[in-house]
Design a protein around this motif. Structure first.
Motif, PDB file in Angstrom:
ATOM      1  N   GLY A 108       0.813  -1.206   0.000  1.00 54.77           N
ATOM      2  CA  GLY A 108       0.000   0.000   0.000  1.00 54.77           C
ATOM      3  C   GLY A 108       0.848   1.259   0.000  1.00 54.77           C
ATOM      4  N   GLY A 109       0.159   2.394   0.021  1.00 54.36           N
ATOM      5  CA  GLY A 109       0.835   3.674  -0.098  1.00 54.36           C
ATOM      6  C   GLY A 109       1.833   3.966   1.001  1.00 54.36           C
ATOM      7  N   HIS A 110       1.462   3.666   2.252  1.00 56.65           N
ATOM      8  CA  HIS A 110       2.379   3.964   3.348  1.00 56.65           C
ATOM      9  C   HIS A 110       3.640   3.114   3.282  1.00 56.65           C
ATOM     10  N   ALA A 111       3.502   1.840   2.970  1.00 64.14           N
ATOM     11  CA  ALA A 111       4.685   0.983   2.846  1.00 64.14           C
ATOM     12  C   ALA A 111       5.592   1.494   1.741  1.00 64.14           C
ATOM     13  N   PHE A 112       4.999   1.915   0.637  1.00 64.64           N
ATOM     14  CA  PHE A 112       5.764   2.463  -0.482  1.00 64.64           C
ATOM     15  C   PHE A 112       6.502   3.733  -0.059  1.00 64.64           C
ATOM     16  N   LEU A 113       5.801   4.664   0.590  1.00 66.71           N
ATOM     17  CA  LEU A 113       6.421   5.928   0.970  1.00 66.71           C
ATOM     18  C   LEU A 113       7.507   5.734   2.026  1.00 66.71           C
ATOM     19  N   ASP A 114       7.281   4.829   2.964  1.00 66.11           N
ATOM     20  CA  ASP A 114       8.318   4.546   3.953  1.00 66.11           C
ATOM     21  C   ASP A 114       9.574   4.001   3.278  1.00 66.11           C
ATOM     22  N   ALA A 115       9.380   3.166   2.272  1.00 67.84           N
ATOM     23  CA  ALA A 115      10.523   2.639   1.518  1.00 67.84           C
ATOM     24  C   ALA A 115      11.250   3.759   0.778  1.00 67.84           C
ATOM     25  N   VAL A 116      10.499   4.703   0.229  1.00 69.56           N
ATOM     26  CA  VAL A 116      11.112   5.845  -0.459  1.00 69.56           C
ATOM     27  C   VAL A 116      11.957   6.654   0.524  1.00 69.56           C
ATOM     28  N   LEU A 117      11.445   6.905   1.718  1.00 67.01           N
ATOM     29  CA  LEU A 117      12.212   7.635   2.730  1.00 67.01           C
ATOM     30  C   LEU A 117      13.505   6.904   3.079  1.00 67.01           C
ATOM     31  N   TRP A 118      13.425   5.592   3.263  1.00 67.08           N
ATOM     32  CA  TRP A 118      14.621   4.801   3.563  1.00 67.08           C
ATOM     33  C   TRP A 118      15.621   4.881   2.413  1.00 67.08           C
ATOM     34  N   GLY A 119      15.141   4.772   1.195  1.00 69.05           N
ATOM     35  CA  GLY A 119      16.042   4.778   0.053  1.00 69.05           C
ATOM     36  C   GLY A 119      16.750   6.103  -0.139  1.00 69.05           C
ATOM     37  N   PHE A 120      16.012   7.206  -0.012  1.00 67.61           N
ATOM     38  CA  PHE A 120      16.650   8.519  -0.090  1.00 67.61           C
ATOM     39  C   PHE A 120      17.735   8.632   0.972  1.00 67.61           C
ATOM     40  N   GLU A 121      17.430   8.177   2.183  1.00 67.86           N
ATOM     41  CA  GLU A 121      18.367   8.314   3.291  1.00 67.86           C
ATOM     42  C   GLU A 121      19.673   7.576   2.995  1.00 67.86           C
ATOM     43  N   ALA A 122      19.568   6.340   2.533  1.00 63.93           N
ATOM     44  CA  ALA A 122      20.771   5.551   2.261  1.00 63.93           C
ATOM     45  C   ALA A 122      21.600   6.168   1.137  1.00 63.93           C
ATOM     46  N   ALA A 123      20.973   6.513   0.035  1.00 68.20           N
ATOM     47  CA  ALA A 123      21.708   7.065  -1.104  1.00 68.20           C
ATOM     48  C   ALA A 123      22.357   8.390  -0.756  1.00 68.20           C
ATOM     49  N   CYS A 124      21.632   9.252  -0.057  1.00 65.14           N
ATOM     50  CA  CYS A 124      22.137  10.590   0.225  1.00 65.14           C
ATOM     51  C   CYS A 124      23.226  10.584   1.294  1.00 65.14           C
ATOM     52  N   ARG A 125      23.097   9.730   2.297  1.00 66.03           N
ATOM     53  CA  ARG A 125      24.142   9.658   3.323  1.00 66.03           C
ATOM     54  C   ARG A 125      25.448   9.118   2.735  1.00 66.03           C
ATOM     55  N   ILE A 126      25.360   8.103   1.923  1.00 67.72           N
ATOM     56  CA  ILE A 126      26.574   7.582   1.292  1.00 67.72           C
ATOM     57  C   ILE A 126      27.114   8.600   0.294  1.00 67.72           C
ATOM     58  N   GLY A 127      26.236   9.248  -0.442  1.00 73.32           N
ATOM     59  CA  GLY A 127      26.676  10.282  -1.376  1.00 73.32           C
ATOM     60  C   GLY A 127      27.386  11.436  -0.691  1.00 73.32           C
ATOM     61  N   ALA A 128      26.920  11.800   0.505  1.00 71.22           N
ATOM     62  CA  ALA A 128      27.561  12.884   1.242  1.00 71.22           C
ATOM     63  C   ALA A 128      28.948  12.506   1.731  1.00 71.22           C
ATOM     64  N   ALA A 129      29.258  11.207   1.743  1.00 75.14           N
ATOM     65  CA  ALA A 129      30.542  10.726   2.254  1.00 75.14           C
ATOM     66  C   ALA A 129      31.590  10.500   1.169  1.00 75.14           C
ATOM     67  N   VAL A 130      31.205  10.547  -0.115  1.00 77.29           N
ATOM     68  CA  VAL A 130      32.157  10.139  -1.159  1.00 77.29           C
ATOM     69  C   VAL A 130      33.261  11.165  -1.394  1.00 77.29           C
ATOM     70  N   GLY A 131      33.034  12.436  -1.017  1.00 75.62           N
ATOM     71  CA  GLY A 131      34.031  13.471  -1.226  1.00 75.62           C
ATOM     72  C   GLY A 131      33.950  14.086  -2.608  1.00 75.62           C
ATOM     73  N   PRO A 132      34.422  15.327  -2.756  1.00 70.66           N
ATOM     74  CA  PRO A 132      34.278  16.036  -4.044  1.00 70.66           C
ATOM     75  C   PRO A 132      35.081  15.437  -5.190  1.00 70.66           C
ATOM     76  N   ALA A 133      36.217  14.787  -4.913  1.00 71.57           N
ATOM     77  CA  ALA A 133      37.026  14.237  -6.009  1.00 71.57           C
ATOM     78  C   ALA A 133      36.281  13.138  -6.763  1.00 71.57           C
ATOM     79  N   HIS A 134      35.456  12.393  -6.074  1.00 70.96           N
ATOM     80  CA  HIS A 134      34.679  11.315  -6.704  1.00 70.96           C
ATOM     81  C   HIS A 134      33.849  11.865  -7.864  1.00 70.96           C
ATOM     82  N   TYR A 135      33.236  13.029  -7.641  1.00 67.87           N
ATOM     83  CA  TYR A 135      32.293  13.592  -8.611  1.00 67.87           C
ATOM     84  C   TYR A 135      32.971  14.048  -9.897  1.00 67.87           C
ATOM     85  N   ARG A 136      34.266  14.215  -9.879  1.00 64.21           N
ATOM     86  CA  ARG A 136      34.949  14.655 -11.095  1.00 64.21           C
ATOM     87  C   ARG A 136      34.976  13.574 -12.170  1.00 64.21           C
ATOM     88  N   ILE A 137      34.918  12.326 -11.751  1.00 69.81           N
ATOM     89  CA  ILE A 137      34.973  11.202 -12.690  1.00 69.81           C
ATOM     90  C   ILE A 137      33.710  10.356 -12.628  1.00 69.81           C
TER      91      ILE A 137
END
Length: 437
Positions: A108-137
């Motif tokens: 249902g909708g709530h399960a879907f939205l909760d999953a979206v919140l979890w997914g954003f959190e994981a991707a963005c936290r790891i993305g914030a840790a990669v450092g600026p040099a990663h983004y150049r390549i």
């Protein structure tokens, strides 16, 4: 010997599980889902979109294949969301992965939205840790997106801690996506989002069956940070555990161009009425180095290159007083070429120092009579500090669905249905719209 419990992925899983989800968080997630899925439907009306929908219908697709199609379509028009601190477009990866799995299991909708919140959190936290040099390549959406897709799919599948660590480990082992495509404007960037979504779904599905993965995929001697992130900041993965959900700190684009061009577009649009056809001598743009790395393109030769051109985007905003899908086509590129030639982008110290916490720019227009007009933005329209409200996001969705050639009545029903996720409404099946059987 270290154990799974001490790995960064185990810590990330525990952090995400401990975060409370409110009705407001789900309402925000519904708006981001609406934005992502409207982008996917509109993405069909493009050369790569037509190829993808033709490929989608050529044979039956499993959940990962469906996530690939939705993800690739969502990232075509360059008007999907962006999380600044991580330089990740989470919606084009996380929402497709969550929708594909949720449709399959009848969530249902709530399960879907909760999953979206979890997914954003994981991707963005790891993305914030990669450092600026990663983004150049490396393209952060492609490399960090698989973690977000795995977290979203894993939430829907009910993975326990060990299962989620396995899913994240195998998702991270599939991290890939290089910026080389940008030299020719190849369609590869769309593949990045599709692959990231599919990789996460496959990793979670396998983990649900007991398929093991490396727990130290991030910080290990042969892990992601060591391989691709020379100035990684591993502590960022678990920083500020009680802070707001990353989704609520994510920006939504109002214009279909690279997000690095948006603060300059904002400033140029402010100046456009004052210019109003008057002769211009020069246009200076101050911005931050990452924007120059990606968008210093004085003579774009295709719509895609124009979307990654500070010169063209500022010229369109000043010359036409608007930026829309037509702003990047051949007619506009030819018409705006003289104005585009006057644009000189450069690094502004204040904007360089603030990046990536803030993405800002300033535009100074020197008229032929010597008059100078100037405007600046510390935060672009659509940033959390300068957000698009529900009405504006609904209008954007209508614009995207109109571009998708979906009639107003059907578009209205789709928007109502997608926003009903927040009230635990059922998930619509969008498969027929994107060529999936």
């Amino acid at each position: 010997m270290t154990t799974e419990k001490t790995s960064l992925t185990a810590g990330l899983d525990a952090l995400i599980r401990a975060k409370p989800i409110t009705a407001g968080d789900r309402a925000a997630a519904a708006l981001f889902a609406l934005d992502a899925l409207a982008n996917a439907l509109a993405g069909r009306q493009s050369a790569p979109g037509r190829i993808l929908t033709d490929w989608a219908g050529a044979e039956p697709r499993d959940s990962a294949g469906r996530a690939f199609v939705y993800g690739a379509l969502t990232h075509i028009l360059e008007v999907d969301d962006l999380h600044r601190a991580s330089v990740v477009h989470p919606g084009c990866v996380v929402v497709p992965a969550a929708l594909a799995v949720a449709n399959r299991i009848g969530a249902g909708g709530h399960a879907f939205l909760d999953a979206v919140l979890w997914g954003f959190e994981a991707a963005c936290r790891i993305g914030a840790a990669v450092g600026p040099a990663h983004y150049r390549i490396w393209h952060n959406t492609a490399t960090c997106g698989p973690y977000g897709a795995a977290a979203a799919a894993g939430r829907l599948l009910g993975l326990d801690g060990a299962g989620m660590v396995a899913a994240l480990g195998n998702a991270g082992s599939q991290s890939a996506g290089l910026w080389q495509f940008i030299e020719t404007g190849a369609m590869t960037k769309h593949l990045h989002a599709g692959h990231a979504a599919a990789a996460g779904v496959n990793a979670a599905d396998l983990a649900a069956r007991g398929f093991s993965g490396p727990p130290h995929i991030l910080e290990g001697d042969k892990g992601f940070f060591r391989a691709a992130c020379p100035d990684a900041v591993p502590a960022a993965v678990l920083a500020d555990p009680d802070g707001p959900w990353a989704l609520t700190q994510t920006s939504i684009k109002p214009w279909p161009s690279c997000r690095h061009t948006h603060p300059a577009i904002d400033a140029a649009l402010e100046l456009a009425p004052g210019v109003n056809g008057r002769a211009i001598r020069a246009i200076a743009v101050d911005t931050y180095p990452a924007a120059l790395d990606v968008c210093d393109r004085p003579d774009p030769q295709s719509p895609y290159e124009a979307k990654f051109s500070l010169h063209h985007c500022v010229a369109a905003a000043l010359g036409d007083g608007r930026v829309n899908f037509d702003s990047f086509e051949a007619e506009a590129r030819a018409r705006l070429a003289p104005l585009r030639a006057l644009v000189t982008p450069a690094t502004g110290k204040a904007y360089a120092a603030a990046y990536p916490r803030a993405w800002g720019s300033a535009v100074r227009v020197t008229l032929a009579d010597g008059t100078t007009l100037a405007a600046a933005r510390d935060h672009a329209l659509g940033d959390p500090e300068n957000p698009l409200d529900r009405a504006a996001l609904t209008e954007k969705a209508k614009m995207l669905l109109g571009h998708a050639r979906i009639g107003p009545a059907l578009a209205g029903r789709l928007i109502v249905g997608l926003l009903a996720f927040a009230d635990n409404g059922p998930l619509p099946d969008l498969s027929p719209f994107v060529g999936l059987a």
